[in-house]
Design an enzyme around this catalytic site. Structure first.
Site, PDB file in Angstrom:
ATOM      1  CE  LYS A 171      -0.451   0.083   5.056  1.00 54.01           C
ATOM      2  NZ  LYS A 171      -1.388   0.102   6.192  1.00 54.01           N
TER       3      LYS A 171
ATOM      4  NE  ARG B 141      -6.352   0.999  11.136  1.00 54.74           N
ATOM      5  CZ  ARG B 141      -5.083   0.790  10.747  1.00 54.74           C
ATOM      6  NH1 ARG B 141      -4.219   1.803  10.790  1.00 54.74           N
ATOM      7  NH2 ARG B 141      -4.696  -0.389  10.336  1.00 54.74           N
TER       8      ARG B 141
ATOM      9  CG  HIS C 143      -3.579  -3.917  11.901  1.00 53.02           C
ATOM     10  ND1 HIS C 143      -2.600  -4.441  11.081  1.00 53.02           N
ATOM     11  CD2 HIS C 143      -3.115  -2.710  12.306  1.00 53.02           C
ATOM     12  CE1 HIS C 143      -1.596  -3.591  10.997  1.00 53.02           C
ATOM     13  NE2 HIS C 143      -1.874  -2.538  11.734  1.00 53.02           N
TER      14      HIS C 143
ATOM     15  NE  ARG D 247      -2.433  -7.798   7.522  1.00 55.53           N
ATOM     16  CZ  ARG D 247      -2.999  -8.151   8.679  1.00 55.53           C
ATOM     17  NH1 ARG D 247      -3.575  -9.336   8.802  1.00 55.53           N
ATOM     18  NH2 ARG D 247      -2.990  -7.331   9.700  1.00 55.53           N
TER      19      ARG D 247
ATOM     20  CE1 TYR E 109      11.729  33.114   2.191  1.00 53.35           C
ATOM     21  CE2 TYR E 109      12.034  30.730   2.072  1.00 53.35           C
ATOM     22  CZ  TYR E 109      11.649  31.928   1.481  1.00 53.35           C
ATOM     23  OH  TYR E 109      11.182  31.921   0.199  1.00 53.35           O
TER      24      TYR E 109
ATOM     25  CB  CYS F  28      13.546  26.876   1.013  1.00 53.16           C
ATOM     26  SG  CYS F  28      14.752  28.011   1.725  1.00 53.16           S
ATOM     27  CG  MET F  29       8.000  24.759  -1.712  1.00 56.65           C
ATOM     28  SD  MET F  29       6.854  25.770  -2.671  1.00 56.65           S
ATOM     29  CE  MET F  29       5.869  26.508  -1.360  1.00 56.65           C
ATOM     30  CG  ASP F  30      11.524  25.069  -4.627  1.00 56.15           C
ATOM     31  OD1 ASP F  30      10.663  25.338  -5.472  1.00 56.15           O
ATOM     32  OD2 ASP F  30      12.205  25.929  -4.033  1.00 56.15           O
TER      33      ASP F  30
END
Length: 360
Positions: A34, A125, A154, A210, A253, A300-302
């Site tokens: 998953k 859950r 689970h 699993r 920043y 930073c972001m990127d």
């Protein structure tokens, strides 16, 4: 070539799977892939493993596998909605069933359909409640078109040192199976063991296990004794800038880092949009030239800045390892998780899926 990429070692995953298969034999193995195989790429991983079954979260994840040419049984571990029944059958997926509404929707399908019953023995859950499980399963097996192939639960605490709650869940699950036998209901595939239980509670292997995080070479928690599995994922990038800054220069920043001496500061084109956590600012490390260098300033972001002052012979384009091994030095996913006060699962699944995966 991309300026950042994720390397996936398919041989490591194959060896990890072989280790798991050996220690749980003769139990079957449902490889949990998953969340795009925990960020490793579900289709390539499925094709690399000779698993008895694959576990996904949703219909959408199952469809991706089928469209990618995966023909092994696929179990949907997450909840499905009534309106998804037709597509589940069309793509030959196995739903888990725990609500009356979904059970009735499944019973209206004209063809034979397999399912697994999910029982909540203490996770809190999804799943039919333990107290209502027998009546629910009696109804499920009464429908002529429904083949209740499996039953599962689970574990909530199997990764902890204290196994008492996990054992209590297993006691409930085992009792339920025995009660079903007493009324003539024998469900072929029984499964409750996750990665942690595989390693520490072998009595829970039953007819199928699993494994998830263990497949990818990572341990379920620090409380678990290390075993011979190898991390399969490395996260890499390149230097895109190398500049000299005088003492007293502010970096990034908020000016959260100020150079304490004349410094060489590099920039890598990876930031929090790529999955690098912002709380690594001013405390995390990366590898350059086989040595650790510190992340400086606010991430930073990127883009992210790193202090290269102690590294010789550096050039734009040089490889930078965010986690993985370079020469004889390693930064592990677990180390980054500790810096970020989270778990290894979140680090690997949090890497942006748009970043190219390179299979080696």
């Amino acid at each position: 070539m991309s300026n950042c990429w994720v390397e996936i070692d398919l041989k490591a995953i194959s060896n990890n799977f072989s280790f798991i298969k050996k220690i749980v034999s003769p139990s079957k193995v449902c490889a949990v892939i998953k969340a795009d195989a925990y960020g490793h790429g579900a289709v390539p991983i499925a094709k690399a493993l000779n698993a008895d079954m694959f576990g996904v979260f949703s219909l959408d994840e199952g469809v991706i596998l089928r469209n990618g040419g995966v023909d092994k049984p696929i179990l949907i571990l997450g909840p499905s909605m009534e309106e998804e029944v037709f597509d589940i059958v069309q793509y030959n997926l196995i739903p888990n069933v725990f609500t009356k509404e979904f059970l009735i929707a499944l019973s209206k399908i004209p063809s034979k359909v397999k399912c697994h019953i999910k029982v909540d023995t203490g996770m809190g859950r999804i799943g039919i409640s333990f107290d209502n499980a027998i009546e629910f399963i009696k109804e499920a097996v009464s429908y002529s078109n429904i083949d209740v192939e499996g039953i599962f639960s689970h574990l909530a605490t199997s990764y902890l040192k204290d196994k008492s709650y996990a054992l209590e869940q297993f006691r409930k699950f085992s009792y339920l199976i025995e009660q079903l036998k007493c009324i003539g209901i024998e469900i072929p595939i029984k499964h409750i063991a996750n990665s942690a239980a595989i390693l520490s509670l072998p009595e829970m292997n039953l007819s199928m296990v699993r494994p998830g995080i263990l497949l990818y070479g990572l341990m379920p928690s620090d409380d678990m004794e290390k075993v011979p599995v190898k991390p399969a994922m490395s996260f890499k990038t390149r230097l895109v800038s190398v500049r000299r800054f005088p003492k007293g220069s502010g970096i990034s920043y908020g000016k959260t880092y100020v150079t304490k001496k004349d410094s060489i500061i590099g920039v890598i084109p990876v930031g929090y949009t790529h999955g690098l956590r912002r709380n690594l600012s001013n405390k995390g490390y990366v590898l350059v030239g086989g040595k650790r260098v510190k992340i400086v300033g606010t991430l930073c972001m990127d883009m992210t800045m790193i202090d290269l002052s102690d590294i010789l012979d550096i050039s734009i384009g040089d490889e930078v390892v965010i986690f993985g091994t370079q020469d004889n030095e390693t930064i592990s996913v677990d180390e980054i998780a500790k810096f970020c006060e989270t778990i290894n699962y979140e680090i690997i699944t949090g890497i942006n899926p748009k970043i190219p995966r390179v299979y080696i």
